[in-house]
Design an enzyme around this catalytic site. Sequence first.
Site, PDB file in Angstrom:
ATOM      1  N   CYS A  85      -9.022  14.255   1.960  1.00 52.98           N
ATOM      2  CA  CYS A  85      -8.222  13.897   3.128  1.00 52.98           C
ATOM      3  C   CYS A  85      -9.134  13.090   4.059  1.00 52.98           C
ATOM      4  O   CYS A  85     -10.246  13.525   4.373  1.00 52.98           O
ATOM      5  CB  CYS A  85      -7.754  15.182   3.794  1.00 52.98           C
ATOM      6  SG  CYS A  85      -7.013  14.950   5.402  1.00 52.98           S
ATOM      7  N   GLU A 145     -10.531   1.750  -4.375  1.00 50.65           N
ATOM      8  CA  GLU A 145      -9.077   1.640  -4.172  1.00 50.65           C
ATOM      9  C   GLU A 145      -8.518   2.653  -3.185  1.00 50.65           C
ATOM     10  O   GLU A 145      -7.779   3.574  -3.567  1.00 50.65           O
ATOM     11  CB  GLU A 145      -8.344   1.767  -5.514  1.00 50.65           C
ATOM     12  CG  GLU A 145      -8.510   0.584  -6.414  1.00 50.65           C
ATOM     13  CD  GLU A 145      -7.675   0.689  -7.684  1.00 50.65           C
ATOM     14  OE1 GLU A 145      -7.175   1.783  -7.998  1.00 50.65           O
ATOM     15  OE2 GLU A 145      -7.525  -0.336  -8.361  1.00 50.65           O
ATOM     16  N   GLU A 175     -11.301  -5.999 -10.611  1.00 49.43           N
ATOM     17  CA  GLU A 175     -10.846  -5.461 -11.895  1.00 49.43           C
ATOM     18  C   GLU A 175      -9.705  -6.343 -12.388  1.00 49.43           C
ATOM     19  O   GLU A 175      -8.692  -6.482 -11.703  1.00 49.43           O
ATOM     20  CB  GLU A 175     -10.338  -4.018 -11.747  1.00 49.43           C
ATOM     21  CG  GLU A 175     -11.389  -3.045 -11.263  1.00 49.43           C
ATOM     22  CD  GLU A 175     -10.855  -1.622 -11.111  1.00 49.43           C
ATOM     23  OE1 GLU A 175      -9.762  -1.329 -11.634  1.00 49.43           O
ATOM     24  OE2 GLU A 175     -11.523  -0.820 -10.446  1.00 49.43           O
ATOM     25  N   TRP A 210      -1.117   3.188 -17.648  1.00 44.99           N
ATOM     26  CA  TRP A 210      -0.469   3.948 -16.574  1.00 44.99           C
ATOM     27  C   TRP A 210       0.938   3.498 -16.209  1.00 44.99           C
ATOM     28  O   TRP A 210       1.593   4.157 -15.408  1.00 44.99           O
ATOM     29  CB  TRP A 210      -1.343   3.934 -15.322  1.00 44.99           C
ATOM     30  CG  TRP A 210      -1.926   2.585 -14.973  1.00 44.99           C
ATOM     31  CD1 TRP A 210      -3.184   2.144 -15.276  1.00 44.99           C
ATOM     32  CD2 TRP A 210      -1.282   1.499 -14.286  1.00 44.99           C
ATOM     33  NE1 TRP A 210      -3.369   0.858 -14.814  1.00 44.99           N
ATOM     34  CE2 TRP A 210      -2.216   0.446 -14.195  1.00 44.99           C
ATOM     35  CE3 TRP A 210      -0.009   1.312 -13.727  1.00 44.99           C
ATOM     36  CZ2 TRP A 210      -1.926  -0.774 -13.582  1.00 44.99           C
ATOM     37  CZ3 TRP A 210       0.285   0.094 -13.120  1.00 44.99           C
ATOM     38  CH2 TRP A 210      -0.667  -0.927 -13.052  1.00 44.99           C
ATOM     39  N   GLU A 247      -7.982   7.698 -19.360  1.00 42.91           N
ATOM     40  CA  GLU A 247      -7.724   6.280 -19.631  1.00 42.91           C
ATOM     41  C   GLU A 247      -8.087   5.858 -21.044  1.00 42.91           C
ATOM     42  O   GLU A 247      -8.388   4.692 -21.303  1.00 42.91           O
ATOM     43  CB  GLU A 247      -8.446   5.429 -18.576  1.00 42.91           C
ATOM     44  CG  GLU A 247      -7.805   5.653 -17.217  1.00 42.91           C
ATOM     45  CD  GLU A 247      -8.454   4.868 -16.080  1.00 42.91           C
ATOM     46  OE1 GLU A 247      -9.488   4.221 -16.313  1.00 42.91           O
ATOM     47  OE2 GLU A 247      -7.912   4.932 -14.960  1.00 42.91           O
TER      48      GLU A 247
HETATM   49  C1  GAL Z   1      -7.659   0.915 -11.276  1.00 45.81           C
HETATM   50  C2  GAL Z   1      -8.882   1.772 -10.991  1.00 45.81           C
HETATM   51  C3  GAL Z   1      -9.738   1.922 -12.217  1.00 45.81           C
HETATM   52  C4  GAL Z   1      -8.912   2.230 -13.416  1.00 45.81           C
HETATM   53  C5  GAL Z   1      -7.882   1.150 -13.602  1.00 45.81           C
HETATM   54  C6  GAL Z   1      -7.010   1.347 -14.816  1.00 45.81           C
HETATM   55  O1  GAL Z   1      -6.635   1.203 -10.388  1.00 45.81           O
HETATM   56  O2  GAL Z   1      -9.657   1.253  -9.947  1.00 45.81           O
HETATM   57  O3  GAL Z   1     -10.690   2.930 -11.996  1.00 45.81           O
HETATM   58  O4  GAL Z   1      -8.300   3.466 -13.237  1.00 45.81           O
HETATM   59  O5  GAL Z   1      -7.043   1.136 -12.476  1.00 45.81           O
HETATM   60  O6  GAL Z   1      -6.067   0.325 -14.939  1.00 45.81           O
END
Ligand code: GAL
Length: 638
Positions: free
Chosen positions: A114, A149, A320, A328, A368
Amino acid sequence: MNSSPIKPQLGTCYYPEHWPEEQWQDDARRMAELGLSIVRVGEFAWSRFESKPGVFDFDWMDRALDVLDSHGLGVVMCTPTATPPRWMIDKHPDMLAVDANGHVRKFGSRRHYCFSHQGYLQESVRIADVMGKRYGKHKAIIGWQIDNEYSCHDTVISYSDNAKHAFQNWLEAKYQSIDSLNQAWGNVFWSMEYSCFTQIELPNLTVTEPNPSHCLDFQRFSSDQVAAYNKAQAEVLRTYTDTPLIHNYMGRIVDFDHFKVGDDLDIASWDSYPLGFLVDRTEASDEWKQRFERQGDPDLQAFHHDLYRAVGKGRWWVMEQQPGPVNWAPNNPAPLDGMVRLWTFEAIAHQAEAVCYFRWRQAPFAQEQMHAGLLRPDSQPSAVYDEVRQTSNEIQTLGEVAPAQAKVALVFDYESCWAWQTQPQGEDFDNFVLCFEFYRALRRNGLSVDILPPTVKSLDGYKMVLAPGLLAWPTGFLELVENFKGTALLGPRSGSKTENLSIPTPLPPAIGSLDCKVSYVETFPLSSPRELVNGGAVRTWLETVETSEKALEQTVDGTPVLVGESNIKYLCGWPDSAAMARIIAALAREANIEVKTMPEGVRRRCTGSHEFIFNHNAEAVEFAGDVLQAADVLIREI
Ligand code: GAL
């Protein structure tokens, strides 16, 4: 703004702690050989840096840095504060965030803290201090990423007791007296008046909707908590390093003010996952989503590139970049051949300094394991490896990219997103979508765009400025517009409330030189648009105005939709895509800006040195005498 020429670099995200040490040399060698020059490390490694409170082990990271350095790779070191280790929860059991239903969000994934927990804030500063001391002057390190993030997994808002007490203090500092808070929020309504700040709860679990002014202030407070948390780490790192401080923001996240966080950093970066975002962060028809399933929305990445260029005051990266299927989204297709190259050049066309692919090698374990990397889990090249090599060779021949100011500016304001989320008035009114649709219409007309914060102090150099959906007129903004020589398109909904989310008098939009007053507002479902005389329709939102101005656009039953004879125009409704593209094209021509109608899925951006044309379609398209292959980019020097 950054005006120096950019020599774009490529990089990757690497987790030495995931792999046997014998593998590191080979990994670093292959990264360099592929043409990568940046490696980001450390953002989730707290349990390996500090296995028990005060018991540190950085030797492994020292060795990893030596290996990366020996191959000429520059390292972005991260503070690992997005993943507090398990012992931290024993030490601070009340540091976990609480959701809107009052449930504690438990340990076992990430971002489990938090922002209002002072103990965790101090722990974060402490680890940043330890790491800054150790690595602040390390020769391999070219920058620092703070945390990872903010807000991902919905983690800005917390309804914890810590948040409640901090909110009460924040309110007291803002309003000074409880009477002025009662007045500002209109608490006489429904007998909601308070007699002291400690009576004020967080705005969840109420019987029906809480007071919108209460919600807006809670959102402002929660955003300030993120900025304060980030700043605390930034301040400690600055005492050890002169390299740039960075955060990796996310896509389609508006629940904190990125401009405010960006004020304490040197470079903005963001994490670009075009295929996942198309499915779960874009409002579009099923047909559109199917058409761009393996390419991503043709405007969504570009919008974020321009937004984060503004957040970084000209300096920005993709930290990234999706390199293959992610894990996801509801479904996770593979990018069409050519798209990873296209996304990379698209970032470069928007003046990115670097694009880093997530991640170097696919992890065979944990959450992941189904997420692609540049290498497969068996260390063989993944499907995209050769495409990255080709891209990196082409970047070498591209040379430098000269930044340029665009002719068109779009004002984007996070507070307005919170205000309209709190009080949408119609289920489809979303400020991000409104601004994004203006952006898309600009791009359909072949225009390059700068995004500006609401605190903009000068419109010099622009020929057209758009300000849709602003909660209240930002201080000084209307004066800027009144002195602007180009075309200003204001509204819909802009300036319609006070800062406290009440209706102002005189009634909005209250633009000095424009005779126009909103008498009332209607909202209606997407299935009932109101047709316009000139074609297209108004969707979702329509204001009925009292005006003596000429109506430049009106509905078939005579309601004015665009008014203003001078260079300042007010838009009284939300045009659908056809009407928006038409209105934007007409106004751009009036502002002496060259308009190029782009084929669907084809987009263009100009820098000071190059014109880039992108074909996001899965088939070849002809444009201005050129044949653009599927998922291809055409680059010309200008
Ligand atoms: C991003 C995150 C990464 C990884 C990635 C997977 O949101 O910063 O650590 O989880 O997504 O797509």
